[in-house]
Motif scaffolding. Structure first.
Motif: not given
Lengths: 381, 381
Positions: B324-327, B330, B333, B335-338
């Motif tokens: 949840e909340g990834k969109e 994204l 600025k 912010v790096y999702i792994h």
């Protein structure tokens, strides 16, 4: 739609270094990627969720590959666009859109597209064959380009004077006024299905004198803010006029009088954006992923001045790869080596690249020249 | 030795997120990695050159896996060290060295090691069983640790007062004086076979109140240069006294009186170094690769202040992952999702992490808190 990211399969036509770096980005998002490439040992082979060896130009191969995917993109333009058109008609998302790929496959159509839409580009005349080029010799000095099948410098040559006419391409192509440019720059733009549009800062390219491949790239380009603004505006205009989704690299000439002219475009991650992996907030590979998957676009701005050098196979060496100078290069701060997993080298083959970071532009340039001399791709044979 | 980088196979015991991020680094060097993991769907499955499902604790499995590699490392400590000893005896490079893994597997031996070498750490007494802990109740408030099998917060509990004694571990362990610390910090050090030694700047950790996992990490730690220097010196001393090759994460307490005490160590890439992928010149994963392959070590310095948050499975959700909340994340600025490619979530399972960059420390912290509230790992069930 919170879960859309995991559930869709992204198919990529082409499994070379561009696909490989795309996968490296996609891993962070659990984004499954399927690859189609004619070479069973292509750079993506070991790291794709699914890898299929097969022709990119065969209708049935491309069509049946695409049927197993939700979104389809490319890392090379020379693909079967009819199969992609059919897939798009049947509801698959295909980005860049197939008509754009068709346009890109023909440099003659590309130039006419610029002309039609008032996008600044060098003057040109279409030519049908060698005799036709010769008959248009008043157009010299000019760049003679083949309409189709040109790639990485092939199918492009300079005809400076009548003496060069004997080399003129004997197939449909064009003559483009030779631009005595001040600089060659490139601007990468990206656009998603929602219509979000971003532009990367311009980079400056220096080409290999004979191989016509980018040899050095520097970011940011040393240009005025007016030229920067003009270049970004033109690049945005191109992607908007194409109505394209995905990432688009726009190579431009800056003339001595300050004109900015479109040279070539590539509707995919491109050599002129490799530095973005380390140098920008969002790499061109992640940006392409975001664009084609219709995720929000990322910030394109530069974190640090950067240089990029291509690691081309040394002239005179063919066979199993031997990378010279890597150990010494590894001792330098801010030096990022990227090898593409190709088992065999040949002259001027793109075997890897190196990105170099340094806050100081002069230190950056001298480090780039040093690394360029240091790392050589040779062969064990 | 210029070609040494391509020709050796690196075997990794464990194919979880640490192995996955190690492979992401190794791709840039054409470094082939073979993975052994008991879970046939481990995060490394699709991206390793070779993936073998099998026990990390079984002598024969580990031994025969190791025979097919040139260099062997781990991403988890709970492995069969006898097999690794035999492989090392037979000439394989095994880093960290098997006796170090054996030491790390037992917190009692670890504490005695610190004591023996004069490495500052909280006072402790060994305990054999629950009755023994109860008999040493004068040592409270204390942290009661199991000697073996503790991992990610399991096997560790605080005994504040006599009322807590009923929970005391009834197996060999220890009681460690409860440190009323000012800060918890971590320093990562790396050392290669040539003896090169580097230390990363200290980071500051904030733990989840109940799960005993790192919840927030900030780099650099907000500590004085004296404390920073002391922490780096201690971490270097630990790796030197261990005579270890590879990367070592050293978690430390900074007490209110300015003492720096070793808390725990991990001889592998560690949760406290995940931010280094984007925030430092050389990531901990590439550094580990360089260390175990005996390549020159990379620059550990910080490019930009960073925060890291773990994405843990939300309490109350088990099953197929829903992020949840990834969109929305994204759109931010820096912010790096792994995500780690795990198909199933469960409460507090490590499903991913997010790195956040910002030159401004206050903006960084508020962005980190915002992202933490935004992204939730739930389930489709």
């Amino acid at each position: 739609m919170t879960n859309s990211i995991q559930n869709q399969i992204l198919g990529v036509l082409g499994g070379g270094q561009l696909g490989r770096m795309l996968i490296q980005s996609a891993i962070n998002y659990n984004q499954d990627i399927h690859i189609l490439d004619p070479d069973p040992n292509a750079p993506c082979k070991d790291i794709a969720q699914r890898f299929q060896a097969g022709s990119l130009k065969d209708f049935d191969t491309v069509y049946s590959f695409g049927k197993g995917c939700d979104v389809i993109t490319v890392e090379i333009e020379a693909v079967n666009t009819d199969a992609l058109l059919k897939l798009a008609d049947e509801g698959k998302k295909v980005f860049p859109q197939p008509p754009i790929l068709k346009l890109i496959q023909d440099k003659r159509e590309q130039k006419q597209f610029y002309q039609l839409h008032g996008i600044p580009t060098a003057d040109f005349v279409l030519t049908e064959n060698k005799a036709d080029v010769i008959s248009k010799k008043d157009f010299l000095p000019a760049v003679n380009k083949l309409g189709k099948e040109g790639y990485d410098g092939r199918g492009v040559q300079i005809l400076r004077s009548e003496a060069d006419l004997e080399n003129a391409f004997d197939a449909p192509g064009l003559l483009e006024k030779f631009i005595d440019f001040d600089k060659e720059i490139a601007v990468t733009v990206a656009r998603n299905e929602n219509g979000e549009l971003i532009a990367y800062p311009a980079v400056e390219c220096a080409f290999h004198p004979t191989a016509n491949l980018v040899e050095f790239l520097f970011a940011p380009a040393q240009i005025s803010s007016e030229i920067e603004e003009k270049a970004q505006q033109i690049a945005k205009e191109v992607i908007l006029k194409l109505d394209m989704v995905g990432i688009l690299a726009v190579e431009l000439f800056v003339t001595k009088s300050g004109e900015v002219l479109v040279n070539e475009i590539a509707p995919r991650p491109h050599n002129s954006g490799h530095h973005t992996i380390e140098a920008n907030f969002t790499s061109q590979f992640e940006q392409h992923l975001r664009a084609v998957m219709n995720w929000p676009l990322g910030d394109p701005s530069l974190r640090c001045p950067a240089a990029m050098i291509n690691l081309l196979g040394e002239d005179g060496f063919s066979g199993p790869v031997l990378v010279e100078g890597k150990e010494v290069a590894l001792t330098e701060k801010g030096v990022y080596i990227h090898l593409y997993g190709k088992k065999l080298t040949k002259p001027f083959r793109k075997m890897g690249h190196v990105t170099i970071l340094d806050e100081n532009i002069n230190a950056l340039k001298s480090k780039a020249y040093r690394i360029k001399e240091l790392i050589k791709i040779k062969s064990t044979l």
